[in-house]
Enzyme design. Structure first.
Site, short mmCIF file in Angstrom:
data_model
loop_
_atom_site.label_atom_id
_atom_site.label_comp_id
_atom_site.label_asym_id
_atom_site.label_seq_id
_atom_site.Cartn_x
_atom_site.Cartn_y
_atom_site.Cartn_z
N GLU A 141 -40.53 29.43 -9.15
CA GLU A 141 -39.84 30.65 -9.19
C GLU A 141 -40.20 31.28 -10.74
O GLU A 141 -39.50 32.12 -11.23
CB GLU A 141 -38.33 30.29 -9.05
CG GLU A 141 -37.98 29.82 -7.75
CD GLU A 141 -36.39 29.77 -7.96
OE1 GLU A 141 -35.54 30.41 -8.65
OE2 GLU A 141 -35.92 29.14 -6.82
N LYS A 146 -26.75 33.37 -0.16
CA LYS A 146 -28.10 33.79 -0.02
C LYS A 146 -28.10 34.19 1.56
O LYS A 146 -27.80 33.41 2.60
CB LYS A 146 -28.92 32.16 0.14
CG LYS A 146 -29.05 31.75 -1.12
CD LYS A 146 -29.72 30.35 -1.20
CE LYS A 146 -30.14 29.77 -2.46
NZ LYS A 146 -30.55 28.49 -2.25
N ARG A 155 -34.54 33.23 -2.87
CA ARG A 155 -34.65 31.87 -2.57
C ARG A 155 -36.01 31.65 -3.35
O ARG A 155 -36.65 32.40 -4.00
CB ARG A 155 -35.35 31.86 -1.17
CG ARG A 155 -34.35 32.28 -0.12
CD ARG A 155 -33.18 31.12 -0.24
NE ARG A 155 -33.13 29.78 -0.24
CZ ARG A 155 -32.79 29.08 0.81
NH1 ARG A 155 -31.96 29.64 1.82
NH2 ARG A 155 -32.85 27.80 0.84
P1 PGA Z 1 -34.47 27.28 -2.49
O1 PGA Z 1 -33.76 26.98 -3.89
O2 PGA Z 1 -34.59 28.66 -2.11
O3 PGA Z 1 -35.76 26.56 -2.72
O4 PGA Z 1 -33.95 26.56 -1.20
C1 PGA Z 1 -33.11 27.59 -4.51
C2 PGA Z 1 -31.71 27.16 -5.13
O5 PGA Z 1 -31.46 25.87 -4.74
O6 PGA Z 1 -30.91 27.88 -5.49
ZN ZN Z 2 -29.41 25.68 -5.41
#
Ligand code: PGA
Ligand code: ZN
Length: 426
Positions: free
Chosen positions: A207, A340, A369
Protein backbone atom coordinates in the site's frame (compact mmCIF):
# COMPACT_ATOMS: atom_id res chain seq x y z
CA UNK A 1 -35.57 14.05 -23.84
CA UNK A 2 -32.83 11.58 -23.07
CA UNK A 3 -33.68 8.15 -21.70
CA UNK A 4 -32.20 6.95 -18.42
CA UNK A 5 -32.20 3.30 -19.42
CA UNK A 6 -29.10 1.10 -19.48
CA UNK A 7 -28.30 0.40 -23.14
CA UNK A 8 -25.14 -1.72 -22.87
CA UNK A 9 -22.72 -3.28 -20.38
CA UNK A 10 -19.21 -4.45 -21.14
CA UNK A 11 -16.63 -6.24 -19.03
CA UNK A 12 -12.90 -6.35 -19.60
CA UNK A 13 -9.77 -7.55 -17.87
CA UNK A 14 -7.35 -4.92 -16.55
CA UNK A 15 -4.59 -5.19 -13.93
CA UNK A 16 -4.48 -4.06 -10.31
CA UNK A 17 -1.64 -2.40 -8.39
CA UNK A 18 -0.01 -5.76 -7.67
CA UNK A 19 -0.14 -6.64 -11.38
CA UNK A 20 -2.92 -9.23 -10.99
CA UNK A 21 -5.86 -9.39 -13.39
CA UNK A 22 -8.99 -7.66 -12.16
CA UNK A 23 -12.46 -6.88 -13.49
CA UNK A 24 -13.46 -3.60 -15.12
CA UNK A 25 -17.07 -2.86 -16.10
CA UNK A 26 -18.46 -0.20 -18.35
CA UNK A 27 -22.14 0.65 -18.07
CA UNK A 28 -23.69 2.67 -20.90
CA UNK A 29 -26.91 4.68 -20.70
CA UNK A 30 -28.95 6.05 -23.60
CA UNK A 31 -26.08 5.04 -25.94
CA UNK A 32 -24.34 8.14 -24.69
CA UNK A 33 -23.35 8.25 -21.00
CA UNK A 34 -20.85 5.93 -19.37
CA UNK A 35 -19.69 4.78 -15.98
CA UNK A 36 -16.54 2.66 -15.67
CA UNK A 37 -15.24 1.00 -12.54
CA UNK A 38 -12.49 -1.43 -11.50
CA UNK A 39 -12.67 -4.03 -8.75
CA UNK A 40 -10.09 -3.77 -5.96
CA UNK A 41 -8.69 -6.90 -4.32
CA UNK A 42 -7.69 -7.75 -0.75
CA UNK A 43 -4.70 -9.77 0.47
CA UNK A 44 -5.74 -10.23 4.08
CA UNK A 45 -9.35 -11.20 3.77
CA UNK A 46 -11.98 -11.98 6.36
CA UNK A 47 -13.14 -15.59 6.23
CA UNK A 48 -16.75 -14.49 5.70
CA UNK A 49 -16.16 -11.96 2.91
CA UNK A 50 -18.08 -12.31 -0.32
CA UNK A 51 -16.09 -14.39 -2.77
CA UNK A 52 -13.55 -12.96 -5.18
CA UNK A 53 -14.06 -15.24 -8.17
CA UNK A 54 -11.06 -16.38 -10.23
CA UNK A 55 -10.76 -18.99 -13.00
CA UNK A 56 -8.21 -20.96 -10.94
CA UNK A 57 -6.42 -22.29 -14.03
CA UNK A 58 -2.79 -22.52 -12.90
CA UNK A 59 -1.56 -22.10 -16.48
CA UNK A 60 -3.03 -18.61 -16.86
CA UNK A 61 -1.86 -15.77 -14.62
CA UNK A 62 -1.01 -18.32 -11.89
CA UNK A 63 -4.69 -19.14 -11.50
CA UNK A 64 -5.78 -15.50 -11.28
CA UNK A 65 -7.44 -14.95 -14.65
CA UNK A 66 -11.04 -13.70 -14.57
CA UNK A 67 -12.31 -14.78 -18.00
CA UNK A 68 -15.50 -16.27 -16.64
CA UNK A 69 -16.33 -13.04 -14.76
CA UNK A 70 -15.99 -11.10 -18.02
CA UNK A 71 -18.16 -13.63 -19.86
CA UNK A 72 -20.84 -13.29 -17.16
CA UNK A 73 -20.84 -9.48 -17.46
CA UNK A 74 -21.03 -9.54 -21.26
CA UNK A 75 -23.87 -12.06 -21.28
CA UNK A 76 -26.03 -12.75 -18.20
CA UNK A 77 -25.54 -9.39 -16.49
CA UNK A 78 -26.00 -7.44 -19.70
CA UNK A 79 -29.18 -9.40 -20.53
CA UNK A 80 -30.52 -8.78 -17.02
CA UNK A 81 -29.76 -5.08 -16.73
CA UNK A 82 -30.28 -3.60 -20.21
CA UNK A 83 -33.47 -1.52 -20.04
CA UNK A 84 -33.27 -0.87 -16.28
CA UNK A 85 -33.43 2.75 -15.10
CA UNK A 86 -29.88 3.78 -14.16
CA UNK A 87 -31.12 5.85 -11.22
CA UNK A 88 -32.64 2.78 -9.58
CA UNK A 89 -29.46 1.57 -7.87
CA UNK A 90 -31.45 -0.60 -5.47
CA UNK A 91 -33.10 -2.47 -8.36
CA UNK A 92 -29.80 -2.84 -10.24
CA UNK A 93 -28.15 -4.33 -7.15
CA UNK A 94 -31.18 -6.50 -6.36
CA UNK A 95 -30.96 -7.99 -9.86
CA UNK A 96 -27.23 -8.65 -9.41
CA UNK A 97 -27.88 -10.32 -6.03
CA UNK A 98 -30.68 -12.45 -7.52
CA UNK A 99 -28.57 -13.43 -10.52
CA UNK A 100 -25.91 -14.70 -8.15
CA UNK A 101 -28.41 -16.36 -5.81
CA UNK A 102 -25.88 -17.36 -3.12
CA UNK A 103 -25.28 -15.66 0.22
CA UNK A 104 -21.62 -14.85 -0.51
CA UNK A 105 -21.63 -14.04 -4.26
CA UNK A 106 -19.87 -17.34 -4.88
CA UNK A 107 -21.62 -17.98 -8.19
CA UNK A 108 -20.76 -14.86 -10.17
CA UNK A 109 -18.21 -13.32 -7.78
CA UNK A 110 -18.23 -10.13 -5.70
CA UNK A 111 -15.44 -8.81 -7.93
CA UNK A 112 -17.94 -9.08 -10.82
CA UNK A 113 -20.97 -7.57 -9.08
CA UNK A 114 -19.13 -4.70 -7.40
CA UNK A 115 -17.75 -3.33 -10.66
CA UNK A 116 -21.15 -3.34 -12.36
CA UNK A 117 -22.73 -1.80 -9.27
CA UNK A 118 -20.11 0.97 -8.94
CA UNK A 119 -20.05 1.64 -12.69
CA UNK A 120 -23.85 2.00 -12.61
CA UNK A 121 -23.63 4.65 -9.91
CA UNK A 122 -21.00 6.51 -11.93
CA UNK A 123 -23.23 6.30 -15.02
CA UNK A 124 -26.20 7.65 -13.02
CA UNK A 125 -24.09 10.65 -12.00
CA UNK A 126 -22.97 11.10 -15.63
CA UNK A 127 -26.57 11.10 -16.88
CA UNK A 128 -27.31 13.84 -14.35
CA UNK A 129 -24.23 15.69 -15.60
CA UNK A 130 -22.69 15.72 -12.16
CA UNK A 131 -20.04 13.97 -10.10
CA UNK A 132 -20.73 10.94 -7.93
CA UNK A 133 -20.19 12.83 -4.66
CA UNK A 134 -22.56 15.63 -5.68
CA UNK A 135 -25.11 13.13 -6.99
CA UNK A 136 -25.14 11.40 -3.59
CA UNK A 137 -24.82 14.39 -1.31
CA UNK A 138 -27.02 17.37 -2.03
CA UNK A 139 -27.11 18.53 1.59
CA UNK A 140 -25.36 21.66 2.73
CA UNK A 141 -23.02 19.65 4.97
CA UNK A 142 -19.98 18.94 2.84
CA UNK A 143 -16.79 17.76 4.49
CA UNK A 144 -13.84 15.60 3.57
CA UNK A 145 -13.04 12.58 5.71
CA UNK A 146 -10.20 12.51 8.21
CA UNK A 147 -7.49 10.42 6.52
CA UNK A 148 -5.80 7.42 8.08
CA UNK A 149 -2.45 6.95 6.34
CA UNK A 150 -0.07 4.02 6.38
CA UNK A 151 3.58 4.90 7.09
CA UNK A 152 4.89 1.36 7.52
CA UNK A 153 3.45 -1.79 5.99
CA UNK A 154 3.86 -5.30 7.39
CA UNK A 155 1.91 -8.54 7.68
CA UNK A 156 0.44 -9.98 4.50
CA UNK A 157 1.43 -6.81 2.61
CA UNK A 158 5.17 -7.30 3.22
CA UNK A 159 5.60 -11.07 3.33
CA UNK A 160 5.06 -11.15 7.08
CA UNK A 161 8.18 -9.08 7.90
CA UNK A 162 6.47 -7.74 11.06
CA UNK A 163 3.20 -9.42 12.07
CA UNK A 164 1.18 -6.19 12.30
CA UNK A 165 -0.14 -5.13 8.88
CA UNK A 166 -0.60 -1.35 9.04
CA UNK A 167 1.26 1.21 11.12
CA UNK A 168 -0.71 4.34 10.32
CA UNK A 169 -0.95 7.95 11.42
CA UNK A 170 -4.09 10.02 11.87
CA UNK A 171 -3.55 13.80 11.61
CA UNK A 172 -6.43 14.20 14.06
CA UNK A 173 -5.60 17.78 15.04
CA UNK A 174 -5.33 19.21 11.52
CA UNK A 175 -7.72 22.08 10.85
CA UNK A 176 -8.55 21.00 7.28
CA UNK A 177 -7.79 18.32 4.69
CA UNK A 178 -5.10 20.29 2.89
CA UNK A 179 -3.19 20.85 6.10
CA UNK A 180 -3.68 17.20 7.07
CA UNK A 181 -1.94 16.09 3.87
CA UNK A 182 0.87 18.57 4.43
CA UNK A 183 1.46 17.08 7.89
CA UNK A 184 1.36 13.59 6.42
CA UNK A 185 3.86 14.59 3.75
CA UNK A 186 6.32 15.84 6.40
CA UNK A 187 6.04 12.68 8.46
CA UNK A 188 6.15 10.26 5.51
CA UNK A 189 9.25 11.92 4.04
CA UNK A 190 11.07 12.13 7.37
CA UNK A 191 10.29 8.47 8.12
CA UNK A 192 11.77 7.49 4.74
CA UNK A 193 14.95 9.54 5.28
CA UNK A 194 15.49 8.11 8.75
CA UNK A 195 14.93 4.51 7.65
CA UNK A 196 17.33 4.98 4.75
CA UNK A 197 20.05 6.56 6.87
CA UNK A 198 19.66 3.85 9.54
CA UNK A 199 20.02 1.12 6.85
CA UNK A 200 16.55 -0.19 7.67
CA UNK A 201 14.77 0.38 4.37
CA UNK A 202 13.87 -2.55 2.07
CA UNK A 203 11.46 -0.65 -0.18
CA UNK A 204 7.72 -0.07 -0.02
CA UNK A 205 5.00 -2.58 0.84
CA UNK A 206 1.75 -3.21 -1.08
CA UNK A 207 0.00 0.00 0.00
CA UNK A 208 2.99 2.31 -0.48
CA UNK A 209 4.09 2.42 3.18
CA UNK A 210 7.75 1.68 3.91
CA UNK A 211 8.87 -1.93 4.18
CA UNK A 212 11.58 -1.69 6.81
CA UNK A 213 13.73 -4.03 8.81
CA UNK A 214 12.74 -3.96 12.47
CA UNK A 215 13.13 -6.73 15.01
CA UNK A 216 9.98 -6.11 16.96
CA UNK A 217 6.76 -4.13 17.16
CA UNK A 218 7.80 -1.74 19.94
CA UNK A 219 10.86 -0.64 17.92
CA UNK A 220 8.51 0.37 15.08
CA UNK A 221 6.26 2.29 17.47
CA UNK A 222 9.24 4.03 19.15
CA UNK A 223 10.50 4.95 15.69
CA UNK A 224 7.14 6.39 14.61
CA UNK A 225 6.63 8.46 17.74
CA UNK A 226 10.12 9.92 17.28
CA UNK A 227 9.36 10.76 13.63
CA UNK A 228 6.09 12.47 14.58
CA UNK A 229 7.90 14.56 17.21
CA UNK A 230 10.94 15.33 15.05
CA UNK A 231 8.62 16.46 12.26
CA UNK A 232 7.33 19.03 14.76
CA UNK A 233 4.03 17.49 15.87
CA UNK A 234 2.56 16.70 19.24
CA UNK A 235 1.29 13.13 19.65
CA UNK A 236 -2.39 12.84 20.57
CA UNK A 237 -3.14 16.55 20.15
CA UNK A 238 -2.02 16.80 16.50
CA UNK A 239 -0.97 13.43 15.08
CA UNK A 240 -1.65 9.99 16.55
CA UNK A 241 -1.07 6.36 15.68
CA UNK A 242 -3.49 3.81 14.30
CA UNK A 243 -2.77 0.10 13.94
CA UNK A 244 -4.38 -2.55 11.79
CA UNK A 245 -3.23 -5.68 13.61
CA UNK A 246 -5.02 -7.90 11.01
CA UNK A 247 -4.58 -10.70 13.54
CA UNK A 248 -6.28 -13.33 11.34
CA UNK A 249 -3.06 -13.52 9.38
CA UNK A 250 -0.70 -14.60 12.12
CA UNK A 251 -2.85 -16.98 14.13
CA UNK A 252 -1.94 -20.62 13.59
CA UNK A 253 -3.18 -23.54 15.70
CA UNK A 254 -4.77 -21.29 18.31
CA UNK A 255 -1.56 -19.29 18.83
CA UNK A 256 -0.47 -15.91 17.53
CA UNK A 257 2.98 -16.02 15.92
CA UNK A 258 4.55 -12.75 17.00
CA UNK A 259 7.79 -12.93 15.04
CA UNK A 260 8.98 -14.26 11.73
CA UNK A 261 12.43 -14.98 13.03
CA UNK A 262 11.97 -16.12 16.61
CA UNK A 263 9.54 -18.69 17.91
CA UNK A 264 7.37 -16.35 20.00
CA UNK A 265 3.84 -17.71 20.32
CA UNK A 266 1.12 -15.83 22.18
CA UNK A 267 -2.16 -17.16 23.50
CA UNK A 268 -5.19 -14.88 22.98
CA UNK A 269 -4.75 -13.69 26.54
CA UNK A 270 -1.05 -12.97 26.03
CA UNK A 271 -1.96 -10.88 22.98
CA UNK A 272 -4.61 -9.06 24.99
CA UNK A 273 -2.05 -8.16 27.71
CA UNK A 274 0.49 -7.12 25.10
CA UNK A 275 -1.92 -4.89 23.12
CA UNK A 276 -3.31 -3.26 26.23
CA UNK A 277 0.23 -2.34 27.26
CA UNK A 278 0.89 -0.84 23.82
CA UNK A 279 -2.34 1.16 23.95
CA UNK A 280 -1.37 2.57 27.35
CA UNK A 281 2.24 3.36 26.33
CA UNK A 282 1.86 4.87 22.85
CA UNK A 283 -0.43 7.48 21.27
CA UNK A 284 -2.59 4.82 19.62
CA UNK A 285 -6.13 6.05 19.03
CA UNK A 286 -7.42 3.32 16.71
CA UNK A 287 -6.84 -0.42 16.57
CA UNK A 288 -8.29 -2.68 13.87
CA UNK A 289 -8.84 -6.44 14.09
CA UNK A 290 -6.75 -6.80 17.27
CA UNK A 291 -7.63 -10.50 17.38
CA UNK A 292 -8.58 -13.15 14.86
CA UNK A 293 -12.29 -13.16 14.10
CA UNK A 294 -13.11 -16.22 16.26
CA UNK A 295 -11.68 -14.38 19.30
CA UNK A 296 -14.62 -11.96 19.40
CA UNK A 297 -14.76 -12.15 23.21
CA UNK A 298 -11.25 -10.70 23.36
CA UNK A 299 -12.33 -7.75 21.22
CA UNK A 300 -14.87 -7.02 23.96
CA UNK A 301 -12.31 -7.48 26.73
CA UNK A 302 -9.88 -5.10 25.05
CA UNK A 303 -12.56 -2.53 24.28
CA UNK A 304 -13.80 -2.56 27.87
CA UNK A 305 -10.36 -2.07 29.37
CA UNK A 306 -9.14 0.59 26.90
CA UNK A 307 -9.42 4.36 27.18
CA UNK A 308 -12.67 5.75 25.78
CA UNK A 309 -10.90 7.59 22.93
CA UNK A 310 -9.76 4.29 21.40
CA UNK A 311 -11.49 3.10 18.24
CA UNK A 312 -11.80 -0.67 18.24
CA UNK A 313 -12.38 -1.39 14.57
CA UNK A 314 -13.89 -4.49 13.01
CA UNK A 315 -12.72 -5.24 9.47
CA UNK A 316 -12.22 -8.98 8.94
CA UNK A 317 -14.51 -9.42 11.95
CA UNK A 318 -17.59 -7.90 10.26
CA UNK A 319 -16.70 -7.71 6.51
CA UNK A 320 -19.31 -5.00 5.70
CA UNK A 321 -22.01 -7.55 6.47
CA UNK A 322 -25.08 -6.37 8.42
CA UNK A 323 -25.56 -9.70 10.23
CA UNK A 324 -21.96 -9.75 11.45
CA UNK A 325 -22.07 -6.05 12.38
CA UNK A 326 -25.19 -6.68 14.49
CA UNK A 327 -23.56 -9.66 16.16
CA UNK A 328 -20.36 -7.74 16.98
CA UNK A 329 -22.45 -4.85 18.31
CA UNK A 330 -24.56 -7.15 20.50
CA UNK A 331 -21.39 -8.66 21.92
CA UNK A 332 -19.99 -5.18 22.60
CA UNK A 333 -16.89 -6.17 20.61
CA UNK A 334 -16.32 -2.99 18.58
CA UNK A 335 -17.21 0.69 18.42
CA UNK A 336 -16.19 1.21 14.76
CA UNK A 337 -16.55 -0.67 11.48
CA UNK A 338 -14.39 -0.64 8.40
CA UNK A 339 -16.49 -0.39 5.24
CA UNK A 340 -15.17 -2.02 2.06
CA UNK A 341 -17.66 -2.25 -0.84
CA UNK A 342 -16.06 -5.35 -2.40
CA UNK A 343 -16.33 -7.31 0.86
CA UNK A 344 -20.09 -7.50 0.31
CA UNK A 345 -20.39 -6.97 -3.45
CA UNK A 346 -22.86 -4.16 -4.21
CA UNK A 347 -23.23 -0.44 -3.48
CA UNK A 348 -26.67 -0.97 -1.92
CA UNK A 349 -25.48 -3.64 0.52
CA UNK A 350 -22.51 -1.43 1.45
CA UNK A 351 -24.87 1.46 2.06
CA UNK A 352 -27.07 -0.81 4.23
CA UNK A 353 -24.06 -1.74 6.36
CA UNK A 354 -23.30 1.93 6.79
CA UNK A 355 -26.92 2.80 7.66
CA UNK A 356 -26.94 0.07 10.29
CA UNK A 357 -23.69 1.29 11.81
CA UNK A 358 -25.15 4.80 12.04
CA UNK A 359 -28.30 3.46 13.72
CA UNK A 360 -26.16 1.57 16.22
CA UNK A 361 -24.02 4.63 16.84
CA UNK A 362 -20.90 2.92 15.57
CA UNK A 363 -18.19 5.01 13.92
CA UNK A 364 -17.30 3.97 10.37
CA UNK A 365 -14.21 4.20 8.15
CA UNK A 366 -14.49 3.81 4.39
CA UNK A 367 -11.59 1.75 3.09
CA UNK A 368 -9.83 0.74 -0.11
CA UNK A 369 -8.03 -2.62 -0.47
CA UNK A 370 -4.35 -3.50 -0.70
CA UNK A 371 -4.86 -4.33 -4.39
CA UNK A 372 -6.13 -1.11 -5.97
CA UNK A 373 -6.19 0.78 -9.28
CA UNK A 374 -6.57 4.25 -10.72
CA UNK A 375 -10.29 4.09 -9.88
CA UNK A 376 -10.91 6.75 -7.23
CA UNK A 377 -14.65 6.11 -6.80
CA UNK A 378 -14.12 5.58 -3.08
CA UNK A 379 -13.14 9.23 -2.56
CA UNK A 380 -16.40 10.37 -4.14
CA UNK A 381 -18.28 7.83 -2.08
CA UNK A 382 -16.67 9.12 1.12
CA UNK A 383 -18.03 12.64 0.62
CA UNK A 384 -21.26 11.43 -1.02
CA UNK A 385 -22.00 9.28 2.02
CA UNK A 386 -20.66 11.80 4.58
CA UNK A 387 -18.03 9.39 5.84
CA UNK A 388 -15.98 10.76 8.70
CA UNK A 389 -12.83 8.71 8.00
CA UNK A 390 -11.05 7.29 4.95
CA UNK A 391 -8.30 4.67 4.71
CA UNK A 392 -6.69 4.11 1.31
CA UNK A 393 -3.08 3.20 2.13
CA UNK A 394 0.02 5.32 2.18
CA UNK A 395 1.31 8.55 0.65
CA UNK A 396 3.03 7.16 -2.45
CA UNK A 397 2.09 5.10 -5.53
CA UNK A 398 -0.55 6.47 -7.85
CA UNK A 399 -3.27 3.98 -6.97
CA UNK A 400 -3.14 5.56 -3.46
CA UNK A 401 -2.46 9.17 -4.46
CA UNK A 402 -5.35 9.10 -6.97
CA UNK A 403 -7.69 8.79 -3.98
CA UNK A 404 -6.13 11.64 -1.98
CA UNK A 405 -5.97 13.75 -5.16
CA UNK A 406 -9.66 13.22 -5.85
CA UNK A 407 -10.40 14.36 -2.28
CA UNK A 408 -8.47 17.55 -3.06
CA UNK A 409 -10.51 18.14 -6.23
CA UNK A 410 -13.71 17.63 -4.27
CA UNK A 411 -12.66 19.84 -1.34
CA UNK A 412 -11.73 22.68 -3.67
CA UNK A 413 -15.42 22.98 -4.53
CA UNK A 414 -16.71 23.37 -0.97
CA UNK A 415 -17.84 26.76 0.25
CA UNK A 416 -15.65 26.08 3.27
CA UNK A 417 -12.65 24.87 1.21
CA UNK A 418 -11.16 21.50 2.24
CA UNK A 419 -13.36 21.34 5.36
CA UNK A 420 -12.68 18.07 7.17
CA UNK A 421 -14.42 16.02 9.85
CA UNK A 422 -13.01 16.36 13.34
CA UNK A 423 -13.31 13.37 15.62
CA UNK A 424 -10.85 13.54 18.51
CA UNK A 425 -10.35 16.52 20.78
CA UNK A 426 -7.31 15.98 22.97
P1 PGA B 1 -6.58 -6.10 2.38
O1 PGA B 1 -6.23 -5.36 3.73
O2 PGA B 1 -7.14 -5.16 1.42
O3 PGA B 1 -5.26 -6.71 1.97
O4 PGA B 1 -7.55 -7.20 2.75
C1 PGA B 1 -6.58 -4.06 4.03
C2 PGA B 1 -7.04 -3.98 5.46
O5 PGA B 1 -6.97 -4.99 6.18
O6 PGA B 1 -7.53 -2.96 5.89
ZN1 ZN C 1 -7.91 -4.48 8.08
Amino acid sequence: MSSKKITDIKGRMVFDSRGYPTVESEVQVDNNFYGTSISPSGASKGKKEALEKRDNDENIFLGNSINENIFIINNQIKDTLVGVNIEDQVLIDKKLIELDGTNNKSKIGANTTITVSMASLKAAAAVNKTSVWEYLNNSSEKKLPLPEIQIIGGGAHAKGSIPIQDFMIIPNGAPDFNTALHWVFKIYKLAGEKLYSQNKLYGVADEGGYWPHFNDITSVLDFLVKVIEDAGFEPYRQVSLSLDIAANNFKFNKKYKMSNKKNILFSSNDLYDYLLKLIKSYPIISIEDPFAEEDIDYFKKLKESSPSYLQVVGDDLVVTNTKLIKNAYNKNAINTILVKPNQIGTVTETSNALKLSNELNLMSILSARSGESEDNFISDLSVGWKMKQLKVGSFSRSERMSKWNQCLRIGEKFKDKYAMHKIWNF
